[in-house]
Design a protein around this motif. Structure first.
Motif, mmCIF file in Angstrom:
data_model
loop_
_atom_site.group_PDB
_atom_site.id
_atom_site.type_symbol
_atom_site.label_atom_id
_atom_site.label_comp_id
_atom_site.label_asym_id
_atom_site.label_seq_id
_atom_site.Cartn_x
_atom_site.Cartn_y
_atom_site.Cartn_z
ATOM 1 N N SER A 207 -7.081 38.292 -46.228
ATOM 2 C CA SER A 207 -5.672 38.513 -46.629
ATOM 3 C C SER A 207 -4.661 38.517 -45.357
ATOM 4 O O SER A 207 -3.609 38.910 -45.260
ATOM 5 N N GLY A 210 -1.498 37.231 -46.341
ATOM 6 C CA GLY A 210 -1.328 37.597 -47.748
ATOM 7 C C GLY A 210 0.105 37.967 -48.180
ATOM 8 O O GLY A 210 0.330 37.837 -49.330
ATOM 9 N N LEU A 417 -10.042 43.209 -51.122
ATOM 10 C CA LEU A 417 -9.193 42.359 -50.208
ATOM 11 C C LEU A 417 -9.410 42.847 -48.676
ATOM 12 O O LEU A 417 -9.515 44.094 -48.478
ATOM 13 N N LEU A 428 -0.720 40.621 -51.355
ATOM 14 C CA LEU A 428 -1.581 39.582 -52.150
ATOM 15 C C LEU A 428 -2.203 40.439 -53.453
ATOM 16 O O LEU A 428 -2.345 39.557 -54.284
#
Length: 451
Positions: A207, A210, A417, A428
């Motif tokens: 991420s 992200g 994540l 994200l």
């Protein structure tokens, strides 16, 4: 099955995920923590699981935050197999040797000049420690199913990002676990588009960007403008760069500008021995990138390649304007520090940041506008122009990360994540839930999940 998040959880660096099932332990990546001191200090801490009990390491790629703790893992007892692609093995060898040399040199300098709080200062690992890692590598090609135990197999699939980088599909206990590793941009200058997973029960998704969308900027025009404006001020352009992929990408772009007569006829210097060695890895692994052999040769001809530190000193004190690409990319160490010690306090010069800058690094401090940075125990005023070209990142942005999951034929039970700072992780998470309605978890460092 237990999943141990031993690194890159609620932070970007130190990637380590341990998959533990009955009688088997598999470590996905073995990275070094970088940036904030509180994170760097974790490199000296023992792993939560004894390394001697780990059976295999699966390595997504050769960046330091994914492979840089391997010598410590081996020194602490690991003696299993390390699976990776051929380019990743070659790059990891270069990265680890360079990391060890820098640590040894910095410890020696700190002890000599007495600017370390530790007495004596010692490297995390040495070149001798790195040599003990290399026999454990087992090279496998991407897209091959590799059986490591009954009913346990994995395969690497192309991730872009850097040479040799792959995502991992791991089949274990009748479940499919997909680890993204670091995912490249869909329209990268040198790398092909990342391949997308088709099915997964659990996804472990990076991420880094992200919460960002890379600007749709003309990178060539930006570089052209920066170089010409600095040249007119009789200044120097310093580009701190990751030795793997980023150096080669910037070289390619400068070569394009030179061919079009858009930048001045001055000296263009590559001052990173490892970056120069990576050029050989590029030539030996043509199927992994877009460059032809002739392009590689022609591109290199416009650059002065520096390997010895004596030549570095000579280049630093040369009065004429020049463009220098030197490691490291986040200005955490390496040759670039020698240039910045001389150039950072002079307003005619420009420092161009061309990649992700982790929390706590000098690069991040410059990006955020700090007016003073510390190098080798001394403070330097920041008078040079600081410019960032975000589009040159080797990481995909939020759009690329969402697109990477677009070919899934099933709904994953959970998406973890990882490898991001908190704002990026949360942004994200929201976007994935809006687009796909997947079950998202953001693990904390040290957390263990049963699946």
């Amino acid at each position: 099955m237990k999943i141990h998040f031993l690194g890159a959880a609620s932070t970007v660096t130190g990637s380590k995920i341990l998959v533990e099932t009955q009688g088997l332990k598999i470590l996905i990546d073995c990275g070094m923590f970088q940036g904030l001191k509180i994170l760097r200090e974790l490199n000296r801490e023992p792993l939560a699981v004894p390394p001697s009990t780990i059976d295999f390491v699966l390595l997504t790629h050769g960046h330091l935050d994914h492979c840089g703790w391997l010598p410590k893992l081996v020194a602490d007892g690991f003696n299993g197999k390390i699976f990776c692609t051929h380019p990743t093995k070659e790059i990891t060898k270069l990265i680890l040797e360079d990391s060890a040399k820098i640590q040894e040199e910095e410890a020696e300098r700190a002890n000599k000049e007495n600017f370390s709080k530790h007495n004596p200062a010692t490297p995390l690992y040495t070149v001798e420690d790195v040599e003990k890692v290399l026999p454990l590598f087992r090279v496998v090609d991407k897209d091959l199913e590799i059986k490591i135990e009954d009913n346990v197999w994995f395969k690497f699939f192309y991730a872009g990002h850097i040479l040799g980088a792959c995502s991992i599909e791991l089949h274990i206990e009748n479940k499919t676990l997909v680890f993204s590793g670091d995912i490249g941009q869909d329209d990268d200058v040198l790398m092909f588009q990342p391949e997308k997973p088709k099915a997964a029960d659990y996804i472990f998704l990076e991420s880094t960007y992200g919460n960002r969308i890379h600007p749709q900027e003309d990178t060539l025009l930006l570089l052209e403008t920066i170089i010409n404006n600095t040249y007119e001020r009789n200044g120097n352009v310093i580009i701190p760069s990751f030795a793997v992929e980023r150096v080669q990408t910037v070289m390619y772009l400068l070569w394009q500008l030179k061919k079009q007569n858009r930048i001045p006829d001055i000296k263009y210097i590559i001052d990173t021995p490892m970056g120069i060695s990576v050029l050989d890895v590029f030539r030996a692994n043509l199927k992994w990138h877009k460059l032809t052999p002739n392009e590689s040769i022609e591109m290199c001809e416009m650059f002065t390649l520096i390997t010895s530190f004596e030549d570095t000193i000579e280049a630093i004190y040369e009065e004429r304007p020049k463009v220098v690409i030197a490691a490291s990319g986040m200005i955490t160490g390496g040759r670039v520090l020698a240039y910045l010690e001389r150039y950072i306090s002079k307003p005619e010069n420009t420092v161009v940041l061309v990649g992700y800058q982790a929390e706590g690094t000098r690069g991040r401090k410059l990006l955020e506008g700090e007016k003073e940075i510390k190098m080798h125990g001394n403070y330097f005023n920041v008078e040079a122009n600081i410019v960032s070209i975000e589009g040159l990142s080797a990481h995909g942005d939020q759009i690329d990360l969402l697109h990477w999951m677009s070919d899934l034929t099933n709904t994953p039970q959970k998406v973890f994540l990882i490898h991001g700072e908190n704002l990026a992780l949360d942004a994200l998470r929201t976007k994935i839930q809006e687009k796909y309605s997947y079950n998202i978890t953001i693990p904390m460092l040290g957390q263990v999940f049963e699946i």
